[in-house]
Write an enzyme that holds these catalytic residues in place. Structure first.
Site, PDB file in Angstrom:
ATOM      1  N   HIS A 159       0.836  -1.195   0.000  1.00  0.00           N
ATOM      2  CA  HIS A 159       0.000   0.000   0.000  1.00  0.00           C
ATOM      3  C   HIS A 159       0.876   1.252   0.000  1.00  0.00           C
ATOM      4  O   HIS A 159       1.800   1.369   0.794  1.00  0.00           O
ATOM      5  CB  HIS A 159      -0.924  -0.015   1.219  1.00  0.00           C
ATOM      6  CG  HIS A 159      -1.942   1.064   1.203  1.00  0.00           C
ATOM      7  ND1 HIS A 159      -2.354   1.696   2.333  1.00  0.00           N
ATOM      8  CD2 HIS A 159      -2.645   1.610   0.180  1.00  0.00           C
ATOM      9  CE1 HIS A 159      -3.264   2.601   2.018  1.00  0.00           C
ATOM     10  NE2 HIS A 159      -3.459   2.565   0.717  1.00  0.00           N
ATOM     11  N   ASN A 219       4.505   9.788 -18.892  1.00  0.00           N
ATOM     12  CA  ASN A 219       4.925   9.050 -17.703  1.00  0.00           C
ATOM     13  C   ASN A 219       3.809   9.067 -16.663  1.00  0.00           C
ATOM     14  O   ASN A 219       3.149  10.074 -16.459  1.00  0.00           O
ATOM     15  CB  ASN A 219       6.195   9.668 -17.116  1.00  0.00           C
ATOM     16  CG  ASN A 219       7.310   9.728 -18.137  1.00  0.00           C
ATOM     17  OD1 ASN A 219       7.516   8.793 -18.899  1.00  0.00           O
ATOM     18  ND2 ASN A 219       8.032  10.826 -18.178  1.00  0.00           N
ATOM     19  N   ASP A 226       7.895   6.436 -20.497  1.00  0.00           N
ATOM     20  CA  ASP A 226       8.052   6.323 -21.941  1.00  0.00           C
ATOM     21  C   ASP A 226       9.459   5.834 -22.292  1.00  0.00           C
ATOM     22  O   ASP A 226      10.326   5.701 -21.431  1.00  0.00           O
ATOM     23  CB  ASP A 226       7.720   7.648 -22.631  1.00  0.00           C
ATOM     24  CG  ASP A 226       8.601   8.803 -22.171  1.00  0.00           C
ATOM     25  OD1 ASP A 226       9.817   8.599 -21.940  1.00  0.00           O
ATOM     26  OD2 ASP A 226       8.077   9.925 -22.040  1.00  0.00           O
ATOM     27  N   TRP A 286       5.433  13.683 -22.121  1.00  0.00           N
ATOM     28  CA  TRP A 286       4.518  13.721 -20.976  1.00  0.00           C
ATOM     29  C   TRP A 286       3.714  12.423 -20.837  1.00  0.00           C
ATOM     30  O   TRP A 286       2.576  12.426 -20.394  1.00  0.00           O
ATOM     31  CB  TRP A 286       3.583  14.924 -21.034  1.00  0.00           C
ATOM     32  CG  TRP A 286       4.311  16.206 -21.183  1.00  0.00           C
ATOM     33  CD1 TRP A 286       5.105  16.827 -20.256  1.00  0.00           C
ATOM     34  CD2 TRP A 286       4.344  17.036 -22.332  1.00  0.00           C
ATOM     35  NE1 TRP A 286       5.639  17.978 -20.755  1.00  0.00           N
ATOM     36  CE2 TRP A 286       5.171  18.142 -22.048  1.00  0.00           C
ATOM     37  CE3 TRP A 286       3.762  16.965 -23.594  1.00  0.00           C
ATOM     38  CZ2 TRP A 286       5.429  19.147 -22.962  1.00  0.00           C
ATOM     39  CZ3 TRP A 286       4.026  17.967 -24.503  1.00  0.00           C
ATOM     40  CH2 TRP A 286       4.842  19.040 -24.180  1.00  0.00           C
TER      41      TRP A 286
END
Length: 163
Positions: free
Chosen positions: A20, A123, A28, A121
């Site tokens: 958790h 990721n 990428d 962008w």
């Protein structure tokens, strides 16, 4: 031989080891990193496998409570933002600065999964979660108020337990 689910041994093991609030970065093909034991490199060639394919596979086996994307993704890569929201509709979405992914997120990630993603962008930081109701059922008490939103999202999207 496995009948279904993730066949990649290292990714399957990594998901089993997630606790958790642990972070799994899904990045990428161009993400700068050191190839240490935390890296699971799935990239084959540009675009293969793509972000959706990898996230969808992870969804089969991992409870994801929240995810973070780079702040610019909402405006500059709506495909990645939309894909992640579609794959994890019961996860709480949030953003972080690009620098967070390369510093705090990178260093704090338990695992880093490199896709063949060929876009800026793209990721995603996946925050490992729990099956809320089942988890709290074992206490003999009710789900605490602080967890009711998480539980409602789980139920709304059919993620009610491990059975």
């Amino acid at each position: 031989m496995r009948r279904k689910g993730i066949l990649n041994v290292k990714l399957s093991r990594a998901i089993s080891e997630m606790g958790h609030d642990d972070i799994m970065l899904v990045v990428d093909a161009g993400f700068p990193m050191v190839y240490d034991d935390r890296v699971i490199d799935l990239a084959l060639c540009p675009g293969v496998p793509d972000l959706r394919t990898v996230l969808s596979a992870i969804r089969q086996d991992m409870w994801v409570e929240a995810f973070y994307m780079i702040e610019e993704a909402k405006a500059n890569n709506p495909n990645a933002w939309g894909t992640t929201n579609e794959v994890f509709p019961d996860a709480l979405p949030d953003t972080r600065p690009n620098s967070w992914f390369h510093e705090e997120g990178y260093h704090g990630a338990k695992y880093i999964v490199r896709t063949g993603g060929w876009m800026p962008w793209g990721n995603v930081a996946l925050i490992s979660g729990i099956p809320v109701k089942e988890w709290f059922d074992n206490t003999g008490g009710d789900v605490p108020d602080s967890w009711t939103e998480r539980h409602a999202l789980n139920v709304k999207h059919g993620m009610t337990g491990v059975k």
